[in-house]
Design a protein around this motif. Structure first.
Motif, PDB file in Angstrom:
ATOM      1  N   ASP A   1       0.901  -1.164   0.000  1.00  0.00           N
ATOM      2  CA  ASP A   1       0.000   0.000   0.000  1.00  0.00           C
ATOM      3  C   ASP A   1       0.937   1.211   0.000  1.00  0.00           C
ATOM      4  N   LEU A   2       1.136   1.798  -1.192  1.00  0.00           N
ATOM      5  CA  LEU A   2       2.246   2.739  -1.375  1.00  0.00           C
ATOM      6  C   LEU A   2       2.006   4.114  -0.747  1.00  0.00           C
ATOM      7  N   CYS A   3       0.750   4.566  -0.741  1.00  0.00           N
ATOM      8  CA  CYS A   3       0.400   5.860  -0.128  1.00  0.00           C
ATOM      9  C   CYS A   3      -0.718   5.557   0.867  1.00  0.00           C
ATOM     10  N   ALA A   4      -0.355   5.097   2.034  1.00  0.00           N
ATOM     11  CA  ALA A   4      -1.317   4.395   2.890  1.00  0.00           C
ATOM     12  C   ALA A   4      -2.035   5.263   3.915  1.00  0.00           C
ATOM     13  N   ALA A   5      -1.436   6.394   4.314  1.00  0.00           N
ATOM     14  CA  ALA A   5      -1.986   7.156   5.441  1.00  0.00           C
ATOM     15  C   ALA A   5      -3.181   8.019   5.023  1.00  0.00           C
ATOM     16  N   PRO A   6      -4.166   8.235   5.890  1.00  0.00           N
ATOM     17  CA  PRO A   6      -4.211   7.841   7.299  1.00  0.00           C
ATOM     18  C   PRO A   6      -4.639   6.392   7.555  1.00  0.00           C
ATOM     19  N   GLY A   7      -4.947   5.621   6.514  1.00  0.00           N
ATOM     20  CA  GLY A   7      -5.033   4.185   6.755  1.00  0.00           C
ATOM     21  C   GLY A   7      -6.393   3.516   6.567  1.00  0.00           C
ATOM     22  N   GLY A   8      -7.385   4.231   6.051  1.00  0.00           N
ATOM     23  CA  GLY A   8      -8.707   3.619   5.868  1.00  0.00           C
ATOM     24  C   GLY A   8      -8.638   2.389   4.966  1.00  0.00           C
ATOM     25  N   LYS A   9      -7.934   2.541   3.845  1.00  0.00           N
ATOM     26  CA  LYS A   9      -7.876   1.408   2.899  1.00  0.00           C
ATOM     27  C   LYS A   9      -6.963   0.306   3.429  1.00  0.00           C
ATOM     28  N   THR A  10      -5.921   0.682   4.170  1.00  0.00           N
ATOM     29  CA  THR A  10      -5.055  -0.350   4.774  1.00  0.00           C
ATOM     30  C   THR A  10      -5.894  -1.213   5.704  1.00  0.00           C
TER      31      THR A  10
ATOM     32  N   ASN B   1       3.151   2.089   3.299  1.00  0.00           N
ATOM     33  CA  ASN B   1       4.115   3.194   3.205  1.00  0.00           C
ATOM     34  C   ASN B   1       3.387   4.509   2.977  1.00  0.00           C
ATOM     35  N   ASP B   2       3.923   5.576   3.523  1.00  0.00           N
ATOM     36  CA  ASP B   2       3.434   6.919   3.185  1.00  0.00           C
ATOM     37  C   ASP B   2       4.556   7.902   3.495  1.00  0.00           C
ATOM     38  N   TRP B   3       4.730   8.864   2.616  1.00  0.00           N
ATOM     39  CA  TRP B   3       5.857   9.797   2.758  1.00  0.00           C
ATOM     40  C   TRP B   3       5.713  10.667   4.006  1.00  0.00           C
ATOM     41  N   SER B   4       4.480  10.920   4.406  1.00  0.00           N
ATOM     42  CA  SER B   4       4.263  11.822   5.536  1.00  0.00           C
ATOM     43  C   SER B   4       4.365  11.066   6.867  1.00  0.00           C
ATOM     44  N   GLY B   5       5.357  11.458   7.635  1.00  0.00           N
ATOM     45  CA  GLY B   5       5.568  10.804   8.928  1.00  0.00           C
ATOM     46  C   GLY B   5       4.399  11.025   9.872  1.00  0.00           C
TER      47      GLY B   5
ATOM     48  N   LEU C   1       8.554   6.415   3.288  1.00  0.00           N
ATOM     49  CA  LEU C   1       9.501   6.691   2.197  1.00  0.00           C
ATOM     50  C   LEU C   1       8.802   7.442   1.071  1.00  0.00           C
ATOM     51  N   ASP C   2       9.614   8.084   0.237  1.00  0.00           N
ATOM     52  CA  ASP C   2       9.067   8.713  -0.964  1.00  0.00           C
ATOM     53  C   ASP C   2       8.749   7.602  -1.969  1.00  0.00           C
ATOM     54  N   GLY C   3       7.473   7.378  -2.194  1.00  0.00           N
ATOM     55  CA  GLY C   3       7.039   6.282  -3.067  1.00  0.00           C
ATOM     56  C   GLY C   3       7.532   6.425  -4.498  1.00  0.00           C
ATOM     57  N   ARG C   4       7.907   7.645  -4.905  1.00  0.00           N
ATOM     58  CA  ARG C   4       8.397   7.838  -6.276  1.00  0.00           C
ATOM     59  C   ARG C   4       9.762   7.182  -6.461  1.00  0.00           C
ATOM     60  N   LYS C   5      10.438   6.923  -5.321  1.00  0.00           N
ATOM     61  CA  LYS C   5      11.781   6.326  -5.413  1.00  0.00           C
ATOM     62  C   LYS C   5      11.752   4.888  -4.920  1.00  0.00           C
TER      63      LYS C   5
ATOM     64  N   VAL D   1      -2.138   1.961  -5.025  1.00  0.00           N
ATOM     65  CA  VAL D   1      -1.484   3.269  -5.056  1.00  0.00           C
ATOM     66  C   VAL D   1      -2.574   4.351  -5.076  1.00  0.00           C
ATOM     67  N   ASP D   2      -2.890   4.813  -3.877  1.00  0.00           N
ATOM     68  CA  ASP D   2      -3.984   5.760  -3.645  1.00  0.00           C
ATOM     69  C   ASP D   2      -3.324   7.150  -3.523  1.00  0.00           C
ATOM     70  N   VAL D   3      -3.142   7.771  -4.663  1.00  0.00           N
ATOM     71  CA  VAL D   3      -2.209   8.906  -4.764  1.00  0.00           C
ATOM     72  C   VAL D   3      -2.749  10.216  -4.168  1.00  0.00           C
ATOM     73  N   PRO D   4      -1.827  11.145  -3.833  1.00  0.00           N
ATOM     74  CA  PRO D   4      -2.286  12.489  -3.450  1.00  0.00           C
ATOM     75  C   PRO D   4      -2.932  13.144  -4.671  1.00  0.00           C
ATOM     76  N   CYS D   5      -4.005  13.906  -4.441  1.00  0.00           N
ATOM     77  CA  CYS D   5      -4.714  14.532  -5.574  1.00  0.00           C
ATOM     78  C   CYS D   5      -5.333  15.836  -5.088  1.00  0.00           C
TER      79      CYS D   5
ATOM     80  N   GLN E   1       4.592   9.236 -11.485  1.00  0.00           N
ATOM     81  CA  GLN E   1       5.790   8.607 -10.921  1.00  0.00           C
ATOM     82  C   GLN E   1       5.410   7.545  -9.890  1.00  0.00           C
ATOM     83  N   LEU E   2       4.378   7.835  -9.091  1.00  0.00           N
ATOM     84  CA  LEU E   2       3.944   6.851  -8.086  1.00  0.00           C
ATOM     85  C   LEU E   2       3.372   5.602  -8.762  1.00  0.00           C
ATOM     86  N   LEU E   3       2.596   5.812  -9.831  1.00  0.00           N
ATOM     87  CA  LEU E   3       2.035   4.649 -10.531  1.00  0.00           C
ATOM     88  C   LEU E   3       3.151   3.845 -11.200  1.00  0.00           C
TER      89      LEU E   3
HETATM   90  N1  SAM Z   1      -4.799   5.480   1.199  1.00  0.00           N
HETATM   91  C1  SAM Z   1      -5.051   6.442   2.233  1.00  0.00           C
HETATM   92  C2  SAM Z   1      -6.277   6.022   3.009  1.00  0.00           C
HETATM   93  O1  SAM Z   1      -7.101   5.269   2.485  1.00  0.00           O
HETATM   94  O2  SAM Z   1      -6.419   6.441   4.164  1.00  0.00           O
HETATM   95  C3  SAM Z   1      -5.188   7.855   1.693  1.00  0.00           C
HETATM   96  C4  SAM Z   1      -3.997   8.299   0.898  1.00  0.00           C
HETATM   97  S1  SAM Z   1      -4.042  10.012   0.509  1.00  0.00           S
HETATM   98  C5  SAM Z   1      -5.196  10.067  -0.771  1.00  0.00           C
HETATM   99  C6  SAM Z   1      -2.547  10.231  -0.337  1.00  0.00           C
HETATM  100  C7  SAM Z   1      -1.321  10.035   0.523  1.00  0.00           C
HETATM  101  O3  SAM Z   1      -0.168  10.089  -0.304  1.00  0.00           O
HETATM  102  C8  SAM Z   1      -1.102  11.105   1.590  1.00  0.00           C
HETATM  103  O4  SAM Z   1      -1.167  10.512   2.858  1.00  0.00           O
HETATM  104  C9  SAM Z   1       0.304  11.632   1.315  1.00  0.00           C
HETATM  105  O5  SAM Z   1       1.054  11.839   2.485  1.00  0.00           O
HETATM  106  C10 SAM Z   1       0.911  10.517   0.488  1.00  0.00           C
HETATM  107  N2  SAM Z   1       2.012  10.905  -0.403  1.00  0.00           N
HETATM  108  C11 SAM Z   1       2.165  12.057  -1.079  1.00  0.00           C
HETATM  109  N3  SAM Z   1       3.295  12.014  -1.811  1.00  0.00           N
HETATM  110  C12 SAM Z   1       3.843  10.796  -1.597  1.00  0.00           C
HETATM  111  C13 SAM Z   1       5.021  10.154  -2.060  1.00  0.00           C
HETATM  112  N4  SAM Z   1       5.840  10.750  -2.896  1.00  0.00           N
HETATM  113  N5  SAM Z   1       5.271   8.900  -1.623  1.00  0.00           N
HETATM  114  C14 SAM Z   1       4.436   8.284  -0.763  1.00  0.00           C
HETATM  115  N6  SAM Z   1       3.322   8.851  -0.281  1.00  0.00           N
HETATM  116  C15 SAM Z   1       3.024  10.083  -0.701  1.00  0.00           C
END
Ligand code: SAM
Length: 374
Positions: free
Chosen positions: A168-177, A192-196, A225-229, A244-248, A280-282
Protein backbone atom coordinates in the motif's frame (compact mmCIF):
# COMPACT_ATOMS: atom_id res chain seq x y z
CA UNK A 1 -9.66 57.92 -16.85
CA UNK A 2 -9.27 55.92 -13.65
CA UNK A 3 -6.89 53.02 -13.92
CA UNK A 4 -8.22 49.88 -12.23
CA UNK A 5 -5.94 48.72 -9.47
CA UNK A 6 -6.43 45.00 -9.74
CA UNK A 7 -4.12 43.77 -7.06
CA UNK A 8 -5.28 46.26 -4.45
CA UNK A 9 -9.01 46.41 -5.11
CA UNK A 10 -10.14 42.97 -6.29
CA UNK A 11 -11.40 40.85 -3.41
CA UNK A 12 -9.02 38.09 -2.36
CA UNK A 13 -10.56 34.74 -3.11
CA UNK A 14 -10.26 32.05 -0.47
CA UNK A 15 -8.80 28.65 -1.36
CA UNK A 16 -12.28 27.09 -1.26
CA UNK A 17 -13.55 29.78 -3.68
CA UNK A 18 -10.64 29.06 -6.01
CA UNK A 19 -11.42 25.35 -5.81
CA UNK A 20 -15.06 25.97 -6.77
CA UNK A 21 -13.96 28.20 -9.66
CA UNK A 22 -11.62 25.47 -10.89
CA UNK A 23 -14.25 22.73 -10.53
CA UNK A 24 -16.89 24.79 -12.35
CA UNK A 25 -14.65 25.34 -15.35
CA UNK A 26 -13.04 21.91 -15.53
CA UNK A 27 -15.95 19.67 -14.63
CA UNK A 28 -18.55 21.57 -16.59
CA UNK A 29 -16.43 20.71 -19.63
CA UNK A 30 -15.77 17.17 -18.51
CA UNK A 31 -19.15 16.10 -17.13
CA UNK A 32 -21.49 18.39 -19.09
CA UNK A 33 -25.09 18.06 -17.94
CA UNK A 34 -24.08 15.81 -15.02
CA UNK A 35 -22.02 18.58 -13.40
CA UNK A 36 -24.83 20.59 -11.69
CA UNK A 37 -26.02 17.55 -9.75
CA UNK A 38 -22.47 16.40 -8.90
CA UNK A 39 -21.73 19.98 -7.78
CA UNK A 40 -24.66 19.98 -5.36
CA UNK A 41 -23.50 16.64 -4.00
CA UNK A 42 -19.95 17.92 -3.49
CA UNK A 43 -21.20 20.99 -1.64
CA UNK A 44 -23.46 18.94 0.63
CA UNK A 45 -22.42 16.83 3.58
CA UNK A 46 -20.75 13.62 2.55
CA UNK A 47 -22.20 10.23 3.45
CA UNK A 48 -20.09 7.78 5.42
CA UNK A 49 -19.87 4.05 5.64
CA UNK A 50 -19.00 2.07 8.77
CA UNK A 51 -16.28 -0.47 7.96
CA UNK A 52 -16.81 -3.31 10.44
CA UNK A 53 -13.74 -4.26 12.47
CA UNK A 54 -13.78 -8.06 12.45
CA UNK A 55 -11.39 -8.08 15.41
CA UNK A 56 -13.80 -6.32 17.74
CA UNK A 57 -15.41 -8.38 20.52
CA UNK A 58 -18.77 -6.64 20.08
CA UNK A 59 -21.57 -7.79 17.83
CA UNK A 60 -21.07 -4.80 15.56
CA UNK A 61 -23.17 -6.19 12.74
CA UNK A 62 -26.21 -6.49 15.03
CA UNK A 63 -25.65 -2.97 16.38
CA UNK A 64 -25.38 -1.44 12.90
CA UNK A 65 -28.43 -3.37 11.68
CA UNK A 66 -30.38 -2.03 14.65
CA UNK A 67 -29.68 1.50 13.33
CA UNK A 68 -31.41 0.58 10.08
CA UNK A 69 -28.17 0.25 8.09
CA UNK A 70 -27.24 -2.41 5.58
CA UNK A 71 -23.94 -3.98 4.64
CA UNK A 72 -23.82 -2.71 1.05
CA UNK A 73 -21.35 -5.43 0.06
CA UNK A 74 -23.37 -8.42 1.30
CA UNK A 75 -26.65 -6.94 0.13
CA UNK A 76 -25.31 -6.17 -3.35
CA UNK A 77 -24.09 -9.72 -3.73
CA UNK A 78 -27.36 -11.29 -2.57
CA UNK A 79 -29.50 -8.96 -4.61
CA UNK A 80 -27.62 -9.80 -7.78
CA UNK A 81 -27.99 -13.47 -6.95
CA UNK A 82 -31.75 -13.30 -6.81
CA UNK A 83 -31.99 -11.06 -9.88
CA UNK A 84 -29.87 -13.18 -12.20
CA UNK A 85 -31.85 -16.15 -13.46
CA UNK A 86 -28.76 -18.15 -14.40
CA UNK A 87 -27.02 -17.68 -11.08
CA UNK A 88 -26.25 -20.20 -8.44
CA UNK A 89 -24.23 -18.22 -5.95
CA UNK A 90 -20.83 -19.86 -5.82
CA UNK A 91 -18.98 -19.64 -2.52
CA UNK A 92 -16.16 -17.12 -2.15
CA UNK A 93 -13.11 -18.55 -3.80
CA UNK A 94 -9.69 -17.49 -2.70
CA UNK A 95 -8.21 -18.33 -6.07
CA UNK A 96 -10.71 -16.68 -8.39
CA UNK A 97 -9.95 -13.63 -10.48
CA UNK A 98 -13.21 -12.05 -11.56
CA UNK A 99 -12.03 -11.45 -15.08
CA UNK A 100 -10.74 -14.99 -15.61
CA UNK A 101 -12.08 -16.60 -18.78
CA UNK A 102 -13.58 -19.65 -17.09
CA UNK A 103 -17.12 -20.94 -17.17
CA UNK A 104 -19.97 -19.12 -15.45
CA UNK A 105 -21.36 -15.64 -15.98
CA UNK A 106 -19.17 -12.66 -15.24
CA UNK A 107 -21.59 -11.76 -12.47
CA UNK A 108 -21.10 -15.15 -10.81
CA UNK A 109 -17.35 -14.90 -11.06
CA UNK A 110 -17.24 -11.37 -9.80
CA UNK A 111 -19.44 -12.18 -6.83
CA UNK A 112 -17.37 -15.24 -6.03
CA UNK A 113 -14.16 -13.24 -6.03
CA UNK A 114 -15.25 -10.70 -3.43
CA UNK A 115 -13.99 -11.25 0.09
CA UNK A 116 -16.90 -12.02 2.45
CA UNK A 117 -14.85 -10.64 5.33
CA UNK A 118 -15.08 -7.00 4.33
CA UNK A 119 -18.32 -5.52 5.67
CA UNK A 120 -19.31 -1.90 5.26
CA UNK A 121 -22.65 -0.57 6.51
CA UNK A 122 -24.44 2.44 5.04
CA UNK A 123 -27.76 4.13 5.72
CA UNK A 124 -30.28 3.55 2.91
CA UNK A 125 -30.35 5.74 -0.19
CA UNK A 126 -31.70 9.19 0.62
CA UNK A 127 -31.26 8.67 4.40
CA UNK A 128 -28.78 11.25 5.67
CA UNK A 129 -28.47 9.94 9.24
CA UNK A 130 -24.95 9.98 10.67
CA UNK A 131 -22.99 7.33 12.52
CA UNK A 132 -21.73 8.06 16.00
CA UNK A 133 -17.94 7.93 16.30
CA UNK A 134 -16.89 4.39 17.24
CA UNK A 135 -15.89 3.78 20.86
CA UNK A 136 -13.58 1.08 22.22
CA UNK A 137 -15.38 -2.22 22.93
CA UNK A 138 -14.87 -4.46 25.96
CA UNK A 139 -11.54 -5.69 24.50
CA UNK A 140 -10.35 -2.15 23.81
CA UNK A 141 -10.77 -2.29 20.00
CA UNK A 142 -12.90 0.05 17.93
CA UNK A 143 -15.87 -1.82 16.51
CA UNK A 144 -15.98 0.10 13.22
CA UNK A 145 -14.11 2.72 11.24
CA UNK A 146 -15.90 5.57 9.47
CA UNK A 147 -14.85 6.28 5.90
CA UNK A 148 -16.32 7.15 2.51
CA UNK A 149 -18.01 3.86 1.60
CA UNK A 150 -16.83 4.30 -2.01
CA UNK A 151 -13.22 4.11 -0.76
CA UNK A 152 -13.79 0.45 0.04
CA UNK A 153 -14.43 -0.32 -3.65
CA UNK A 154 -10.79 -0.11 -4.86
CA UNK A 155 -9.82 -2.45 -2.04
CA UNK A 156 -12.54 -4.96 -2.94
CA UNK A 157 -11.73 -4.72 -6.65
CA UNK A 158 -8.05 -5.42 -5.95
CA UNK A 159 -9.27 -8.90 -5.13
CA UNK A 160 -6.59 -9.96 -2.66
CA UNK A 161 -6.19 -13.74 -2.49
CA UNK A 162 -5.21 -15.92 0.44
CA UNK A 163 -1.47 -15.77 1.19
CA UNK A 164 -0.66 -12.82 -1.06
CA UNK A 165 1.78 -10.00 -0.39
CA UNK A 166 0.44 -6.48 -0.78
CA UNK A 167 2.08 -3.05 -0.97
CA UNK A 168 0.00 0.00 0.00
CA UNK A 169 2.25 2.74 -1.38
CA UNK A 170 0.40 5.86 -0.13
CA UNK A 171 -1.32 4.39 2.89
CA UNK A 172 -1.99 7.16 5.44
CA UNK A 173 -4.21 7.84 7.30
CA UNK A 174 -5.03 4.19 6.75
CA UNK A 175 -8.71 3.62 5.87
CA UNK A 176 -7.88 1.41 2.90
CA UNK A 177 -5.06 -0.35 4.77
CA UNK A 178 -7.56 -1.29 7.45
CA UNK A 179 -10.04 -2.50 4.81
CA UNK A 180 -7.27 -4.59 3.20
CA UNK A 181 -6.49 -6.19 6.56
CA UNK A 182 -10.17 -6.99 7.16
CA UNK A 183 -9.97 -9.49 4.26
CA UNK A 184 -7.80 -11.61 6.59
CA UNK A 185 -6.22 -13.04 3.47
CA UNK A 186 -2.94 -11.11 3.33
CA UNK A 187 0.28 -12.92 4.21
CA UNK A 188 2.41 -9.76 4.23
CA UNK A 189 1.42 -6.10 4.00
CA UNK A 190 3.82 -3.21 3.44
CA UNK A 191 2.17 0.11 4.27
CA UNK A 192 4.12 3.19 3.21
CA UNK A 193 3.43 6.92 3.19
CA UNK A 194 5.86 9.80 2.76
CA UNK A 195 4.26 11.82 5.54
CA UNK A 196 5.57 10.80 8.93
CA UNK A 197 2.77 12.54 10.84
CA UNK A 198 0.07 10.88 8.73
CA UNK A 199 1.83 7.55 9.22
CA UNK A 200 1.60 8.04 13.00
CA UNK A 201 -2.17 8.38 12.52
CA UNK A 202 -2.19 5.12 10.56
CA UNK A 203 -0.29 3.38 13.33
CA UNK A 204 -2.75 4.66 15.93
CA UNK A 205 -5.67 3.44 13.80
CA UNK A 206 -4.16 -0.02 13.36
CA UNK A 207 -3.38 -0.22 17.06
CA UNK A 208 -6.94 0.68 17.99
CA UNK A 209 -8.43 -1.97 15.69
CA UNK A 210 -6.06 -4.92 15.40
CA UNK A 211 -4.58 -7.50 17.77
CA UNK A 212 -0.85 -6.92 18.21
CA UNK A 213 0.08 -10.35 16.77
CA UNK A 214 -1.37 -9.24 13.41
CA UNK A 215 1.01 -6.31 13.39
CA UNK A 216 4.21 -8.32 13.91
CA UNK A 217 7.24 -7.67 11.71
CA UNK A 218 6.55 -10.88 9.81
CA UNK A 219 3.11 -9.67 8.73
CA UNK A 220 3.38 -5.93 8.52
CA UNK A 221 6.03 -3.43 7.53
CA UNK A 222 5.44 0.28 8.01
CA UNK A 223 7.68 2.86 6.34
CA UNK A 224 7.72 6.54 5.55
CA UNK A 225 9.50 6.69 2.20
CA UNK A 226 9.07 8.71 -0.96
CA UNK A 227 7.04 6.28 -3.07
CA UNK A 228 8.40 7.84 -6.28
CA UNK A 229 11.78 6.33 -5.41
CA UNK A 230 10.46 2.86 -4.59
CA UNK A 231 12.97 1.18 -6.91
CA UNK A 232 15.72 2.24 -4.48
CA UNK A 233 14.15 0.01 -1.81
CA UNK A 234 15.10 -3.02 -3.89
CA UNK A 235 11.70 -4.70 -3.61
CA UNK A 236 10.88 -4.73 -7.31
CA UNK A 237 8.67 -7.29 -9.01
CA UNK A 238 7.87 -8.94 -5.68
CA UNK A 239 4.32 -7.98 -4.64
CA UNK A 240 1.20 -9.83 -5.74
CA UNK A 241 -0.93 -6.70 -5.41
CA UNK A 242 -0.14 -2.99 -5.08
CA UNK A 243 -2.53 -0.24 -4.07
CA UNK A 244 -1.48 3.27 -5.06
CA UNK A 245 -3.98 5.76 -3.64
CA UNK A 246 -2.21 8.91 -4.76
CA UNK A 247 -2.29 12.49 -3.45
CA UNK A 248 -4.71 14.53 -5.57
CA UNK A 249 -6.79 17.72 -5.48
CA UNK A 250 -9.24 15.99 -3.05
CA UNK A 251 -12.20 17.63 -4.78
CA UNK A 252 -14.70 17.40 -1.94
CA UNK A 253 -12.33 18.41 0.84
CA UNK A 254 -10.93 21.37 -1.14
CA UNK A 255 -14.43 22.93 -1.38
CA UNK A 256 -15.01 23.06 2.36
CA UNK A 257 -11.70 23.24 4.21
CA UNK A 258 -9.41 26.29 4.10
CA UNK A 259 -6.65 24.64 6.12
CA UNK A 260 -4.03 22.90 4.05
CA UNK A 261 -6.11 23.46 0.89
CA UNK A 262 -4.28 22.48 -2.31
CA UNK A 263 -5.99 25.39 -4.11
CA UNK A 264 -4.41 28.01 -1.82
CA UNK A 265 -2.07 30.28 -3.79
CA UNK A 266 0.92 29.12 -1.77
CA UNK A 267 0.44 25.57 -3.09
CA UNK A 268 -0.02 26.41 -6.79
CA UNK A 269 3.25 24.75 -7.86
CA UNK A 270 2.46 21.63 -5.86
CA UNK A 271 -1.00 21.45 -7.45
CA UNK A 272 0.44 21.82 -10.93
CA UNK A 273 2.96 19.06 -10.33
CA UNK A 274 0.35 16.56 -9.09
CA UNK A 275 -0.08 14.69 -12.40
CA UNK A 276 3.69 14.21 -12.63
CA UNK A 277 3.89 12.97 -9.02
CA UNK A 278 0.91 10.64 -9.61
CA UNK A 279 2.52 9.23 -12.77
CA UNK A 280 5.79 8.61 -10.92
CA UNK A 281 3.94 6.85 -8.09
CA UNK A 282 2.04 4.65 -10.53
CA UNK A 283 5.32 3.81 -12.29
CA UNK A 284 6.76 2.77 -8.94
CA UNK A 285 3.72 0.57 -8.31
CA UNK A 286 4.14 -1.09 -11.72
CA UNK A 287 7.76 -1.82 -10.87
CA UNK A 288 6.93 -3.16 -7.41
CA UNK A 289 4.30 -5.67 -8.59
CA UNK A 290 5.31 -9.07 -9.97
CA UNK A 291 4.56 -10.09 -13.55
CA UNK A 292 0.94 -11.30 -13.51
CA UNK A 293 0.23 -9.25 -10.38
CA UNK A 294 -2.14 -6.30 -10.23
CA UNK A 295 -1.99 -2.61 -9.36
CA UNK A 296 -4.95 -0.50 -8.25
CA UNK A 297 -4.58 3.22 -8.98
CA UNK A 298 -7.07 5.42 -7.12
CA UNK A 299 -7.83 9.07 -6.40
CA UNK A 300 -10.62 11.14 -4.88
CA UNK A 301 -10.80 13.65 -7.73
CA UNK A 302 -12.99 13.90 -10.81
CA UNK A 303 -10.11 15.30 -12.84
CA UNK A 304 -9.41 13.41 -16.08
CA UNK A 305 -5.92 14.88 -15.99
CA UNK A 306 -5.22 13.16 -12.66
CA UNK A 307 -7.13 9.99 -13.51
CA UNK A 308 -7.31 8.56 -17.03
CA UNK A 309 -4.43 10.71 -18.37
CA UNK A 310 -2.09 9.60 -15.58
CA UNK A 311 -2.93 5.94 -16.17
CA UNK A 312 -2.35 6.25 -19.92
CA UNK A 313 0.86 8.22 -19.47
CA UNK A 314 2.27 5.79 -16.89
CA UNK A 315 1.43 2.77 -19.06
CA UNK A 316 3.20 4.29 -22.02
CA UNK A 317 6.27 5.39 -20.00
CA UNK A 318 6.45 1.98 -18.30
CA UNK A 319 6.62 0.33 -21.70
CA UNK A 320 9.04 2.77 -23.34
CA UNK A 321 11.41 3.37 -20.46
CA UNK A 322 11.16 0.30 -18.24
CA UNK A 323 10.08 -2.43 -20.65
CA UNK A 324 7.05 -3.11 -18.43
CA UNK A 325 3.78 -3.73 -20.22
CA UNK A 326 0.42 -3.69 -18.47
CA UNK A 327 -3.22 -4.00 -19.44
CA UNK A 328 -6.29 -2.28 -18.02
CA UNK A 329 -8.61 -4.77 -16.31
CA UNK A 330 -12.30 -4.39 -17.13
CA UNK A 331 -14.11 -3.42 -13.92
CA UNK A 332 -17.61 -3.19 -15.42
CA UNK A 333 -18.70 -6.61 -14.05
CA UNK A 334 -17.51 -5.42 -10.63
CA UNK A 335 -19.30 -2.07 -10.67
CA UNK A 336 -22.50 -3.72 -11.95
CA UNK A 337 -22.81 -5.38 -8.53
CA UNK A 338 -22.80 -2.09 -6.67
CA UNK A 339 -24.92 0.15 -8.85
CA UNK A 340 -27.80 0.14 -6.36
CA UNK A 341 -25.54 1.80 -3.77
CA UNK A 342 -23.29 4.09 -5.84
CA UNK A 343 -23.75 6.36 -8.79
CA UNK A 344 -21.08 5.39 -11.35
CA UNK A 345 -20.00 7.78 -14.10
CA UNK A 346 -21.20 6.62 -17.51
CA UNK A 347 -18.93 6.17 -20.56
CA UNK A 348 -15.58 5.75 -18.83
CA UNK A 349 -12.94 4.29 -21.16
CA UNK A 350 -10.19 3.75 -18.61
CA UNK A 351 -11.13 2.92 -15.01
CA UNK A 352 -14.37 3.67 -13.16
CA UNK A 353 -15.61 6.59 -11.08
CA UNK A 354 -18.14 7.02 -8.29
CA UNK A 355 -19.89 10.37 -8.70
CA UNK A 356 -21.38 12.24 -5.72
CA UNK A 357 -25.18 12.41 -5.85
CA UNK A 358 -27.62 13.82 -3.30
CA UNK A 359 -29.30 10.45 -2.80
CA UNK A 360 -25.97 8.59 -2.51
CA UNK A 361 -23.46 11.21 -1.53
CA UNK A 362 -20.29 9.13 -1.72
CA UNK A 363 -17.13 9.87 -3.67
CA UNK A 364 -15.73 11.15 -5.87
CA UNK A 365 -13.55 8.07 -6.13
CA UNK A 366 -11.75 7.05 -9.31
CA UNK A 367 -10.06 3.66 -9.61
CA UNK A 368 -8.38 1.72 -12.34
CA UNK A 369 -6.85 -1.75 -12.15
CA UNK A 370 -3.77 -2.67 -14.19
CA UNK A 371 -2.33 -6.13 -14.67
CA UNK A 372 1.40 -6.37 -15.28
CA UNK A 373 2.13 -8.50 -18.34
CA UNK A 374 5.92 -8.29 -18.58
N1 SAM B 1 -4.80 5.48 1.20
C1 SAM B 1 -5.05 6.44 2.23
C2 SAM B 1 -6.28 6.02 3.01
O1 SAM B 1 -7.10 5.27 2.48
O2 SAM B 1 -6.42 6.44 4.16
C3 SAM B 1 -5.19 7.85 1.69
C4 SAM B 1 -4.00 8.30 0.90
S1 SAM B 1 -4.04 10.01 0.51
C5 SAM B 1 -5.20 10.07 -0.77
C6 SAM B 1 -2.55 10.23 -0.34
C7 SAM B 1 -1.32 10.04 0.52
O3 SAM B 1 -0.17 10.09 -0.30
C8 SAM B 1 -1.10 11.11 1.59
O4 SAM B 1 -1.17 10.51 2.86
C9 SAM B 1 0.30 11.63 1.32
O5 SAM B 1 1.05 11.84 2.49
C10 SAM B 1 0.91 10.52 0.49
N2 SAM B 1 2.01 10.90 -0.40
C11 SAM B 1 2.17 12.06 -1.08
N3 SAM B 1 3.30 12.01 -1.81
C12 SAM B 1 3.84 10.80 -1.60
C13 SAM B 1 5.02 10.15 -2.06
N4 SAM B 1 5.84 10.75 -2.90
N5 SAM B 1 5.27 8.90 -1.62
C14 SAM B 1 4.44 8.28 -0.76
N6 SAM B 1 3.32 8.85 -0.28
C15 SAM B 1 3.02 10.08 -0.70
Amino acid sequence: RVKTKWAATSPKLSATDLALQNHDVMYNMQLGELWPSVRVGLLTEQKYGALVNNFSCDDTVMYLQSLGCQDFIASSLHMEGSKAADSVIPPYSESLQFDQPIEGTYTDLTRASISPNVKCFVFPKGDISRFKPARPDSCGYLSYYLMDAASVLPVLALNVQKGQSVLDLCAAPGGKTLALLQTQAIRFLWANDWSGSRMSRLQRTLKSCLPSELCSEDNLCITSLDGRKWQEVGENGTFDKVLVDVPCTTDRHSLVEEDNNIFSRSRTKEKQSLPLCQTQLLLSALQAVRVGGEVMYSTCTLSQLQNQCVVEQAMSLAKEELGISAEVVDLQPFTALFQDTFYFAPDMNVGVMVLPHLTANFGPIYFCKLRRLS
